[in-house]
Write an enzyme that holds these catalytic residues in place. Structure first.
Site, PDB file in Angstrom:
ATOM      1  N   ARG A  44     -10.635   9.561   1.572  1.00 53.43           N
ATOM      2  CA  ARG A  44     -10.506  10.234   2.868  1.00 53.43           C
ATOM      3  C   ARG A  44     -11.636  11.238   3.073  1.00 53.43           C
ATOM      4  O   ARG A  44     -12.047  11.491   4.206  1.00 53.43           O
ATOM      5  CB  ARG A  44      -9.129  10.884   2.978  1.00 53.43           C
ATOM      6  CG  ARG A  44      -8.035   9.823   3.097  1.00 53.43           C
ATOM      7  CD  ARG A  44      -6.631  10.377   3.077  1.00 53.43           C
ATOM      8  NE  ARG A  44      -5.663   9.281   3.172  1.00 53.43           N
ATOM      9  CZ  ARG A  44      -4.365   9.418   2.938  1.00 53.43           C
ATOM     10  NH1 ARG A  44      -3.869  10.606   2.611  1.00 53.43           N
ATOM     11  NH2 ARG A  44      -3.557   8.369   3.032  1.00 53.43           N
ATOM     12  N   LYS A  77      -1.987  -1.584  -3.872  1.00 51.44           N
ATOM     13  CA  LYS A  77      -2.838  -0.403  -3.879  1.00 51.44           C
ATOM     14  C   LYS A  77      -1.966   0.832  -4.020  1.00 51.44           C
ATOM     15  O   LYS A  77      -0.975   0.952  -3.294  1.00 51.44           O
ATOM     16  CB  LYS A  77      -3.629  -0.351  -2.557  1.00 51.44           C
ATOM     17  CG  LYS A  77      -4.563   0.829  -2.409  1.00 51.44           C
ATOM     18  CD  LYS A  77      -5.268   0.805  -1.053  1.00 51.44           C
ATOM     19  CE  LYS A  77      -6.216   1.994  -0.916  1.00 51.44           C
ATOM     20  NZ  LYS A  77      -6.869   2.039   0.400  1.00 51.44           N
ATOM     21  N   GLU A 116       7.610  -6.906   0.971  1.00 53.72           N
ATOM     22  CA  GLU A 116       6.461  -6.805   1.868  1.00 53.72           C
ATOM     23  C   GLU A 116       5.448  -7.919   1.603  1.00 53.72           C
ATOM     24  O   GLU A 116       4.899  -8.520   2.533  1.00 53.72           O
ATOM     25  CB  GLU A 116       5.783  -5.436   1.697  1.00 53.72           C
ATOM     26  CG  GLU A 116       6.590  -4.256   2.216  1.00 53.72           C
ATOM     27  CD  GLU A 116       6.513  -4.107   3.724  1.00 53.72           C
ATOM     28  OE1 GLU A 116       5.783  -4.872   4.373  1.00 53.72           O
ATOM     29  OE2 GLU A 116       7.199  -3.209   4.262  1.00 53.72           O
ATOM     30  N   LYS A 158       1.152   9.935   6.023  1.00 53.79           N
ATOM     31  CA  LYS A 158       1.257   8.523   6.388  1.00 53.79           C
ATOM     32  C   LYS A 158       2.514   7.853   5.809  1.00 53.79           C
ATOM     33  O   LYS A 158       2.568   6.636   5.681  1.00 53.79           O
ATOM     34  CB  LYS A 158      -0.004   7.783   5.944  1.00 53.79           C
ATOM     35  CG  LYS A 158      -1.279   8.360   6.556  1.00 53.79           C
ATOM     36  CD  LYS A 158      -2.514   7.510   6.291  1.00 53.79           C
ATOM     37  CE  LYS A 158      -3.729   8.099   6.981  1.00 53.79           C
ATOM     38  NZ  LYS A 158      -4.933   7.232   6.903  1.00 53.79           N
ATOM     39  N   TYR A 192     -14.657   0.650  -7.250  1.00 54.84           N
ATOM     40  CA  TYR A 192     -15.926   1.358  -7.133  1.00 54.84           C
ATOM     41  C   TYR A 192     -16.765   1.214  -8.400  1.00 54.84           C
ATOM     42  O   TYR A 192     -17.941   1.566  -8.407  1.00 54.84           O
ATOM     43  CB  TYR A 192     -15.665   2.831  -6.822  1.00 54.84           C
ATOM     44  CG  TYR A 192     -14.906   3.011  -5.529  1.00 54.84           C
ATOM     45  CD1 TYR A 192     -15.550   2.975  -4.305  1.00 54.84           C
ATOM     46  CD2 TYR A 192     -13.518   3.176  -5.527  1.00 54.84           C
ATOM     47  CE1 TYR A 192     -14.861   3.116  -3.111  1.00 54.84           C
ATOM     48  CE2 TYR A 192     -12.812   3.315  -4.344  1.00 54.84           C
ATOM     49  CZ  TYR A 192     -13.485   3.281  -3.133  1.00 54.84           C
ATOM     50  OH  TYR A 192     -12.784   3.405  -1.958  1.00 54.84           O
ATOM     51  N   SER A 206     -10.066   5.289  -5.159  1.00 58.47           N
ATOM     52  CA  SER A 206     -11.035   6.373  -5.309  1.00 58.47           C
ATOM     53  C   SER A 206     -10.578   7.453  -6.285  1.00 58.47           C
ATOM     54  O   SER A 206     -11.389   7.970  -7.056  1.00 58.47           O
ATOM     55  CB  SER A 206     -11.316   6.994  -3.942  1.00 58.47           C
ATOM     56  OG  SER A 206     -10.125   7.504  -3.353  1.00 58.47           O
ATOM     57  N   LYS A 229       0.866  -1.186   0.000  1.00 65.77           N
ATOM     58  CA  LYS A 229       0.000   0.000   0.000  1.00 65.77           C
ATOM     59  C   LYS A 229       0.896   1.227   0.000  1.00 65.77           C
ATOM     60  O   LYS A 229       1.608   1.492   0.972  1.00 65.77           O
ATOM     61  CB  LYS A 229      -0.916  -0.004   1.228  1.00 65.77           C
ATOM     62  CG  LYS A 229      -1.862   1.189   1.276  1.00 65.77           C
ATOM     63  CD  LYS A 229      -2.754   1.124   2.500  1.00 65.77           C
ATOM     64  CE  LYS A 229      -3.718   2.296   2.563  1.00 65.77           C
ATOM     65  NZ  LYS A 229      -4.583   2.246   3.757  1.00 65.77           N
TER      66      LYS A 229
END
Length: 334
Positions: free
Chosen positions: A206, A258, A243, A227, A323, A284, A196
């Site tokens: 968000r 992502k 990872e 972040k 979505y 998004s 991510k």
């Protein structure tokens, strides 16, 4: 020189093209992300995500039934938490009567065969909008993991089929696996957000959950402004493979990359490296760009939607969280 091979022979018409098509899409390739809010008969569109709504549990259940009828077999659910329930511990995340837990129970009761994958991260519950507990100016990795285990176990108790940790804490997959097994849920799976990235594509999401990092005037605590200390640097490729491999070793049943369309090189690299299904989150911002461009007449909405989804599948996705799932399923069913 006489041409023996002509690639165009396999492109003469749609019937031939369909015979030799290497990649196909079906509604069961999709997972639909859903935003859930308190209330009854509540449905509010998210301005930066046209066609995507926050829904109360009753309307979420009705939508899930429609999705299942279209052939979609998984939903990834997120909750919009009231500000009064947020703090720095995230304790509302494992409230057995919390919004997420009630939503899982309602969906599984109404549509038992729909696979429910609730998000596991503290940002919707955090007064600071971060994915974990803030200590000494940063997110405390191990303390956050302990909170995530409580959260995941509460999801399993509510009926979740998988938990979906999106927090990017080190070692959290192993802790979740241990915690779920100890609580008597050895067959609740883990779909780990393994790669991510700290991406600007998450902006509309968000907005939907009010989960962007923020300072709180009433509590003057040093808080990271973004972040990037836990989500991945988008300049890195090898790190994503590392990872994903670590998460598989720790017990992940699926791994995720992502964002989606801008990271298809990473999708292929991860697919080649692991022996578990690879999920891709078509996020998004990628959704919003297509919507905005098509509203202006700059792109053909349905064509670019289907092209992007096909490209994600071609890159190696076993499952696409998007979505566009409902819209694409309707087209595929025709």
């Amino acid at each position: 020189m006489f041409q023996l091979q002509r690639g165009r022979r396999l492109r003469v018409n749609e019937s031939i093209r369909s015979l030799v098509r290497e990649t196909t899409l079906s509604p069961s390739d999709f997972m639909f992300p859903m935003f859930i809010a308190e209330g009854e008969n509540y449905k509010v569109e998210i301005p930066s995500m046209p066609g995507i709504y926050r829904r109360s549990i009753d309307l979420t259940v009705a939508e899930v039934k429609e999705l299942f009828a279209l052939g979609i077999r998984a939903v990834n659910i997120y909750v919009k938490v009231d500000e009064s329930l947020k703090d720095n511990t995230g304790k509302e995340a494992w409230n057995p009567n919390g919004l997420m837990q009630r939503a899982i129970k309602a969906i599984k009761s109404a549509c038992p065969e729909m696979i429910v994958m609730p998000d596991v991260a503290l940002d919707p519950y955090s007064i600071y909008g971060h994915d974990g507990i803030i200590e000494n100016g940063d997110v405390a990795n191990d303390a956050t993991n302990e909170a995530l285990v409580k959260m995941a176990v509460s999801h399993a108790q509510a009926g979740a089929d998988f938990v979906a940790p999106s927090d990017m804490m080190d070692g959290r997959v192993l802790r979740l696996r241990q915690g779920l097994d100890a609580a008597g849920f050895p067959y609740v799976g883990i779909m780990s957000y393994s790669a991510k990235y700290a991406s600007a594509f998450y902006g509309p999401f968000r907005d939907a959950l009010d989960s962007a990092p923020k300072e709180v005037d009433a509590e003057p605590v040093e808080v990271p402004k973004d972040k990037k200390t836990y989500q991945m640097d988008y300049a890195n490729r090898i790190e994503a493979i590392k990872e994903a491999l670590m998460d598989v070793e720790e017990g992940a049943d699926m791994v995720m990359v992502k964002p989606g369309i801008a990271y298809l090189d990473i999708v292929r690299e991860v697919k080649n490296a692991v022996n578990v299904p690879v999920t891709v989150f078509h996020v998004s911002g990628e959704y919003a760009m297509i919507k905005a461009a098509s509203e202006r007449g700059w792109l053909d909405h349905d064509k670019i939607m289907m092209e992007q989804l096909m490209c994600i599948k071609r890159a190696g996705a076993s499952l696409i969280s998007t979505y566009f799932a409902k819209e694409a399923a309707i087209i595929l069913n025709k």
